[in-house]
Design a protein around this motif. Sequence first.
Motif, short mmCIF file in Angstrom:
data_model
loop_
_atom_site.label_atom_id
_atom_site.label_comp_id
_atom_site.label_asym_id
_atom_site.label_seq_id
_atom_site.Cartn_x
_atom_site.Cartn_y
_atom_site.Cartn_z
N GLY A 309 0.81 -1.21 0.00
CA GLY A 309 0.00 0.00 0.00
C GLY A 309 0.84 1.26 0.00
N GLU A 310 0.16 2.39 -0.03
CA GLU A 310 0.85 3.68 -0.05
C GLU A 310 1.64 3.93 1.23
OE1 GLU A 310 -1.97 6.69 -0.92
OE2 GLU A 310 -2.35 6.00 -2.97
N ASP A 311 1.26 3.23 2.31
CA ASP A 311 2.00 3.37 3.57
C ASP A 311 3.26 2.53 3.62
OD1 ASP A 311 0.91 0.86 3.76
OD2 ASP A 311 -0.16 1.20 5.64
N GLY A 312 3.53 1.82 2.51
CA GLY A 312 4.73 0.99 2.45
C GLY A 312 4.59 -0.37 3.09
N LYS A 313 3.39 -0.70 3.54
CA LYS A 313 3.17 -1.98 4.20
C LYS A 313 2.34 -2.90 3.30
CE LYS A 313 3.17 0.08 8.82
NZ LYS A 313 2.38 0.29 10.07
N PRO A 314 2.53 -4.22 3.44
CA PRO A 314 1.71 -5.15 2.65
C PRO A 314 0.23 -4.94 2.96
CG PRO A 314 3.55 -6.30 3.67
CD PRO A 314 3.51 -4.94 4.28
N MET A 315 -0.61 -5.08 1.95
CA MET A 315 -2.03 -4.95 2.12
C MET A 315 -2.55 -6.08 3.02
SD MET A 315 -2.87 -2.23 0.43
CE MET A 315 -4.63 -2.34 0.15
N ALA A 316 -3.69 -5.83 3.66
CA ALA A 316 -4.29 -6.84 4.53
C ALA A 316 -4.54 -8.11 3.74
CB ALA A 316 -5.59 -6.32 5.11
N GLY A 317 -4.06 -9.23 4.24
CA GLY A 317 -4.23 -10.50 3.56
C GLY A 317 -3.04 -10.90 2.70
N CYS A 318 -2.15 -9.95 2.41
CA CYS A 318 -0.95 -10.29 1.65
C CYS A 318 0.12 -10.80 2.63
CB CYS A 318 -0.42 -9.08 0.90
SG CYS A 318 -1.51 -8.52 -0.43
N PRO A 319 0.80 -11.89 2.32
CA PRO A 319 1.74 -12.48 3.27
C PRO A 319 3.00 -11.66 3.49
CG PRO A 319 1.84 -13.62 1.18
CD PRO A 319 0.68 -12.67 1.07
N ASP A 320 3.35 -10.83 2.48
CA ASP A 320 4.59 -10.05 2.55
C ASP A 320 4.56 -9.03 1.41
OD1 ASP A 320 5.28 -11.56 0.20
OD2 ASP A 320 5.96 -13.17 1.52
N LYS A 321 5.70 -8.46 1.08
CA LYS A 321 5.77 -7.43 0.04
C LYS A 321 5.95 -8.01 -1.37
CE LYS A 321 7.66 -3.79 3.02
NZ LYS A 321 8.73 -2.77 3.18
N PHE A 322 5.92 -9.33 -1.48
CA PHE A 322 6.24 -9.95 -2.76
C PHE A 322 5.06 -10.69 -3.39
CE2 PHE A 322 9.80 -10.20 0.25
CZ PHE A 322 10.71 -9.36 -0.36
#
Length: 539
Positions: A309-322
Amino acid sequence: MKMKKLIAKALSVVCGCFVCFAAVNPPSGITAKADSSSVIDMYLIAGQSNAAGYSPILDNSAETFENVWYAGMTEKALTGKNHSDYVNSDTTESFDSYKKSVTAGLGNLTNRIGPEYGIAKTINGMYANGDKKAMIFKTAAGGTSLLDDTPELSERYGNWYPRSLWEQGYTPDISGYYEGNDPTGLLYQLFVENFRKVYHELVEKGYTPVVKGMAWMQGETNLSGEYNKNKAYGDTLKTFITDIRADLADITGDETLASMPFVIGKIAPTFISNNNPNVPAMHAQQERVAEEMGESVSTVSTDDLIIVGEDGKPMAGCPDKFHFCFSDAVTLGQRFGEKIVELNGQKLVTASALNGKVDYKMNNDGSVTFYLTPKEHYRLQLLTVNGNDVTAQAAEGAYNFNDPSSRVYAEAVFAEKNKFELTYDDLGAGAGYWRKAKFWYEGETLSVKIFVNEGYTLSKVTFNGEEMKYNEITGEYETLILSEGKISAVVTKNTEEKPDGNLKTDTETGCNGSVALTGGTAAFAVCVLAITTGKRKKK
């Protein structure tokens, strides 16, 4: 002696038949002849982690697609150091048995999914009429490269470097892990040999496998700008597509696979960061490949499938940034399935339903028949096909659509039927009783089963004065509730002799109760009689 000769002759005929059957098994690369009921359309998946499937299942709402089979392998370790650190017992490293359906849990771990789930969701209805089945075949491994470099994960699983770019005389060793195994082309070769195994096993079992197309989700490992500036990735991908088509054509004997539909999943712009600066150059390479290789190669977008997301964190439900969250992984698979169907020139049919389900059959004349199944106590409220309201034309739970459109979308909404609340009154002192139902649904058959007390006889049961039909099998009186009305029972007390020798007869008519229809419909009187014991007179 004559009998022994006859038996011997019969056995020779039987044995000869078995020899004939064995003789028709096709050699390698030849498709067995079979009727349409044995045809299996194959949809292929390859790539790195978002192909293998790293998207976690977050609830118990996953569907099962009974018309789509599955054979897959993810992350089979073939080379690299610290082998024991990389092999997980949940990885699907064997094709020993096919799964006769697709559901969640076919990712790299048993609680994850890859594109196979969304593809199955898209195509399942195409195979609902039983004429043939589909199979999704997958070989994939996380973090792997198309190019012949050796990032960390490629050292575990090898890379996808295509066959015609290998050094002369080189063949990757896919026999298993050992220290120092060359990673060049290991995954490419593994994919081909896994496919060969599955294809031939299907043929040996009497099926006719037909390859429909391939989904490719890879490139995150190759996002570095240098690969894209010199077009290395795009050029290698073109070679990969050409080589894999040729190898599949050689295995199957199907020369049309030289132009097999090939769909490239574009890298998500929110991979690692919300606006990854390396992604546009990769998109340009992927789009160039599709444009230069013609209409049978295409891309699908992931721009709206947000990982970071725009906050630099994975979206809810996404396991990580990849990796995609569950719902976006489903959407990606659906896009792959839709595009493969489209590239095959087939009619793409999708359907959804609220409070029920919609199945469909694609007919030989190009029409589509939709079959509507509401939940219990629900009825069809609205059916739209390509945005048009066709509710009035849906009859007996089906609707036939004759438009030759290449894309057809049906949406059904089922609403709960009007529900009648029931109230009860006594049948009469000592006559009997009934088991009380709280409510009854409009348009459904009401069944009344009556047992009267000893010393009483049931004469008849009526609805609005009309006798209800008696069901000899169930012992119940039945009527269809279509409007307000009143159900009554006539119970007669058996005759008894007075002291003076005359006969005495008492007749008691039960039911003073009423039924109120929820939703503002006028109330009506109903009496439901329940189970006791005694004599009855059938009408």
